[in-house]
Motif scaffolding. Structure first.
Motif, PDB file in Angstrom:
ATOM      1  N   ASP A 154       0.878  -1.180  -0.149  1.00 38.89           N
ATOM      2  CA  ASP A 154      -0.003  -0.199  -0.043  1.00 38.89           C
ATOM      3  C   ASP A 154       0.969   1.216  -0.159  1.00 38.89           C
ATOM      4  O   ASP A 154       1.345   1.397   1.054  1.00 38.89           O
ATOM      5  CB  ASP A 154      -1.060   0.006   1.290  1.00 38.89           C
ATOM      6  CG  ASP A 154      -2.019   0.947   1.072  1.00 38.89           C
ATOM      7  OD1 ASP A 154      -1.889   1.899   0.127  1.00 38.89           O
ATOM      8  OD2 ASP A 154      -3.051   0.848   1.923  1.00 38.89           O
ATOM      9  N   LEU A 155       1.066   1.752  -1.194  1.00 45.01           N
ATOM     10  CA  LEU A 155       1.857   3.085  -1.321  1.00 45.01           C
ATOM     11  C   LEU A 155       0.994   4.298  -0.857  1.00 45.01           C
ATOM     12  O   LEU A 155       1.853   5.403  -0.949  1.00 45.01           O
ATOM     13  CB  LEU A 155       2.343   3.142  -2.632  1.00 45.01           C
ATOM     14  CG  LEU A 155       3.221   2.132  -3.095  1.00 45.01           C
ATOM     15  CD1 LEU A 155       3.695   2.352  -4.444  1.00 45.01           C
ATOM     16  CD2 LEU A 155       4.488   2.015  -2.275  1.00 45.01           C
ATOM     17  N   TYR A 156      -0.155   4.266  -0.618  1.00 44.13           N
ATOM     18  CA  TYR A 156      -0.917   5.269  -0.557  1.00 44.13           C
ATOM     19  C   TYR A 156      -1.861   5.031   0.625  1.00 44.13           C
ATOM     20  O   TYR A 156      -3.175   5.255   0.191  1.00 44.13           O
ATOM     21  CB  TYR A 156      -1.531   6.050  -1.659  1.00 44.13           C
ATOM     22  CG  TYR A 156      -2.099   7.378  -1.818  1.00 44.13           C
ATOM     23  CD1 TYR A 156      -1.351   8.489  -1.299  1.00 44.13           C
ATOM     24  CD2 TYR A 156      -3.345   7.430  -2.334  1.00 44.13           C
ATOM     25  CE1 TYR A 156      -2.127   9.903  -1.528  1.00 44.13           C
ATOM     26  CE2 TYR A 156      -4.075   8.900  -2.478  1.00 44.13           C
ATOM     27  CZ  TYR A 156      -3.050  10.012  -1.848  1.00 44.13           C
ATOM     28  OH  TYR A 156      -3.751  11.060  -2.096  1.00 44.13           O
ATOM     29  N   PRO A 157      -1.707   4.789   1.710  1.00 38.35           N
ATOM     30  CA  PRO A 157      -2.453   4.317   2.751  1.00 38.35           C
ATOM     31  C   PRO A 157      -3.557   5.515   3.264  1.00 38.35           C
ATOM     32  O   PRO A 157      -2.959   6.546   3.352  1.00 38.35           O
ATOM     33  CB  PRO A 157      -1.845   3.853   3.926  1.00 38.35           C
ATOM     34  CG  PRO A 157      -0.459   4.313   3.679  1.00 38.35           C
ATOM     35  CD  PRO A 157      -0.065   4.646   2.222  1.00 38.35           C
ATOM     36  N   GLU A 158      -4.494   5.046   3.471  1.00 40.40           N
ATOM     37  CA  GLU A 158      -5.774   6.077   3.527  1.00 40.40           C
ATOM     38  C   GLU A 158      -5.400   7.084   4.755  1.00 40.40           C
ATOM     39  O   GLU A 158      -5.664   8.285   4.887  1.00 40.40           O
ATOM     40  CB  GLU A 158      -7.220   5.397   3.859  1.00 40.40           C
ATOM     41  CG  GLU A 158      -7.644   5.052   2.819  1.00 40.40           C
ATOM     42  CD  GLU A 158      -9.333   4.602   2.696  1.00 40.40           C
ATOM     43  OE1 GLU A 158      -9.874   5.459   3.804  1.00 40.40           O
ATOM     44  OE2 GLU A 158      -9.750   3.736   1.970  1.00 40.40           O
ATOM     45  N   HIS A 159      -4.744   6.400   5.912  1.00 39.01           N
ATOM     46  CA  HIS A 159      -4.544   7.118   7.087  1.00 39.01           C
ATOM     47  C   HIS A 159      -3.468   8.140   6.971  1.00 39.01           C
ATOM     48  O   HIS A 159      -3.183   9.050   7.730  1.00 39.01           O
ATOM     49  CB  HIS A 159      -4.318   6.047   8.473  1.00 39.01           C
ATOM     50  CG  HIS A 159      -3.195   5.449   8.317  1.00 39.01           C
ATOM     51  ND1 HIS A 159      -2.989   4.356   7.465  1.00 39.01           N
ATOM     52  CD2 HIS A 159      -2.058   5.494   9.109  1.00 39.01           C
ATOM     53  CE1 HIS A 159      -1.814   4.110   7.649  1.00 39.01           C
ATOM     54  NE2 HIS A 159      -1.251   4.739   8.580  1.00 39.01           N
ATOM     55  N   LEU A 160      -2.796   7.978   5.960  1.00 42.07           N
ATOM     56  CA  LEU A 160      -1.398   8.896   5.689  1.00 42.07           C
ATOM     57  C   LEU A 160      -1.815   9.799   4.564  1.00 42.07           C
ATOM     58  O   LEU A 160      -0.505  10.428   4.233  1.00 42.07           O
ATOM     59  CB  LEU A 160      -0.373   7.969   5.635  1.00 42.07           C
ATOM     60  CG  LEU A 160       0.155   7.235   6.602  1.00 42.07           C
ATOM     61  CD1 LEU A 160       1.627   6.185   6.445  1.00 42.07           C
ATOM     62  CD2 LEU A 160       0.622   8.365   7.742  1.00 42.07           C
ATOM     63  N   ARG A 161      -2.867   9.707   3.666  1.00 34.67           N
ATOM     64  CA  ARG A 161      -2.878  10.632   2.451  1.00 34.67           C
ATOM     65  C   ARG A 161      -2.864  11.681   2.745  1.00 34.67           C
ATOM     66  O   ARG A 161      -2.284  12.708   1.707  1.00 34.67           O
ATOM     67  CB  ARG A 161      -4.089  10.319   1.736  1.00 34.67           C
ATOM     68  CG  ARG A 161      -4.248   8.605   1.352  1.00 34.67           C
ATOM     69  CD  ARG A 161      -5.535   8.293   0.389  1.00 34.67           C
ATOM     70  NE  ARG A 161      -5.447   6.804   0.196  1.00 34.67           N
ATOM     71  CZ  ARG A 161      -6.557   6.397  -0.551  1.00 34.67           C
ATOM     72  NH1 ARG A 161      -7.504   6.743  -0.666  1.00 34.67           N
ATOM     73  NH2 ARG A 161      -6.280   5.145  -0.827  1.00 34.67           N
ATOM     74  N   GLU A 162      -3.026  12.548   3.749  1.00 32.29           N
ATOM     75  CA  GLU A 162      -3.046  14.097   3.918  1.00 32.29           C
ATOM     76  C   GLU A 162      -1.653  14.244   4.038  1.00 32.29           C
ATOM     77  O   GLU A 162      -0.897  15.281   3.346  1.00 32.29           O
ATOM     78  CB  GLU A 162      -3.706  14.682   4.834  1.00 32.29           C
ATOM     79  CG  GLU A 162      -5.309  14.605   4.856  1.00 32.29           C
ATOM     80  CD  GLU A 162      -5.940  15.439   5.833  1.00 32.29           C
ATOM     81  OE1 GLU A 162      -5.179  15.908   6.679  1.00 32.29           O
ATOM     82  OE2 GLU A 162      -7.224  15.255   6.039  1.00 32.29           O
TER      83      GLU A 162
END
Length: 329
Positions: A154-162
């Motif tokens: 997961d290169l773009y995990p939801e919890h880190l997107r911001e």
């Protein structure tokens, strides 16, 4: 308009202003996500295209999206284009085109911008459908998820997107595009402003990496991919060619180990073609297109050092470099 006309991207003050992307229809909304429908055109010289190829490889999208590779050398001095001169008969084997600009004109006969890579092409129609390099990798990481390989990270995990988006924005303006602002500046003031901003940001990120293995901690994310493609080109091309000559990446205490850590990760080093990069930036028309004397390809630097131990794992709580997707079951 002929692709032989080079568009102006220089502001009144001599600063470089990158052109706006023309084809930005999003995948999953206006463009269907379908295996075998598209071909990704790139050149290994281009940092914007390279990051799309890295993500394609890491996620296993190479089985769903085919790849066309253009030469790192511009075809002629008065044509700002990408040519498929590496292929038989100077034609892309799947699209049958000689120049990348052809798929742009197939989509818009009045296109008057610079034909850029990466560009996603509808194979059947031979039309450019998306050249939005800024968002292409996140499209690959999200709406293209049904075609990811089993166990893809997961290169773009939801919890880190911001946080990822914030890093990506800073990296783009001050570093990815920052080197071009130095190299293409046409006034001393614009060059020095870009130079100071570039190295101020590199110093800042170098300090951040003293305590973090990757930009957002223990795992590689989309932000690292975006950063890497500039780091890989810095010492071999930008340092001399773009006059970004304050500090080599291998002279930064933390950036150098970080860059090698990424290079030694599947998807990064195996898609990095240093020879193509050197050819493009030193022999092609990217720099000083009016030069008529014989151009010389620099012999250095020593590229074997990219494979030396980096010891970055000491900053991480895990030996894994990628965060795997959470199960939805």
């Amino acid at each position: 308009m002929s692709s032989n006309n080079k568009p102006a991207e220089i502001d009144q003050d001599g600063s470089f202003k990158r052109q706006v992307n023309r084809f930005t229809a999003p995948f999953g909304e206006e463009l269907p996500v379908q295996s075998g429908k598209y071909r990704l055109l790139w050149s290994p010289a281009c940092p914007w295209a390279h990051r799309a190829v890295i993500v394609r490889k890491i996620l296993g999208l190479d089985t769903s999206i085919s790849l066309g590779t253009a030469s790192p050398l511009r075809p002629q001095i008065d044509r700002v284009d990408w040519e498929f001169s590496l292929d038989k008969d100077h034609k892309d084997p799947e699209l049958g085109i000689q120049y990348v600009s052809e798929v742009y004109f197939n989509s818009d006969a009045d296109y008057n911008g610079r034909p850029t890579v990466p560009v996603m092409v509808d194979i059947e129609e031979k039309k450019a459908v998306n050249n939005d390099y800024f968002n292409l990798t996140t499209d690959f990481e999200t709406v293209w998820a049904p075609f990811h390989k089993e166990g893809a990270p997961d290169l773009y995990p939801e919890h880190l997107r911001e946080d990822i988006d914030r890093w990506s924005d800073v990296i783009f303006h001050d570093i990815n595009n920052g080197v071009y602002k130095c190299g293409f500046a046409q006034s001393q003031a614009a060059y020095e402003q870009a130079f100071d901003r570039l190295f101020a940001r590199l110093d800042e990120v170098d300090a951040h990496l003293a305590e973090n293995r990757f930009l957002l901690g223990d795992f590689i994310t989309d932000a690292d991919v975006r950063f890497y493609t500039t780091l890989a080109r810095f010492d071999v091309a930008y340092y001399n060619g773009f006059k970004t000559n304050r500090t080599l990446i291998r002279e930064f205490p933390n950036l150098w180990g970080y860059a090698r850590d990424l290079y030694q990760t599947e998807g990064f080093g195996d898609t990095t073609d240093f020879h193509a990069i050197k050819q493009h930036y030193h022999l092609s028309i990217t720099i000083n297109p009016e030069r008529t004397e014989e151009k010389i390809l620099p012999k250095g630097p020593d590229l074997s050092v990219w494979g030396t131990p980096h010891h970055r794992e000491q900053l991480s709580r895990t030996k894994e470099k990628f965060q795997h997707k959470r199960s939805t079951t």
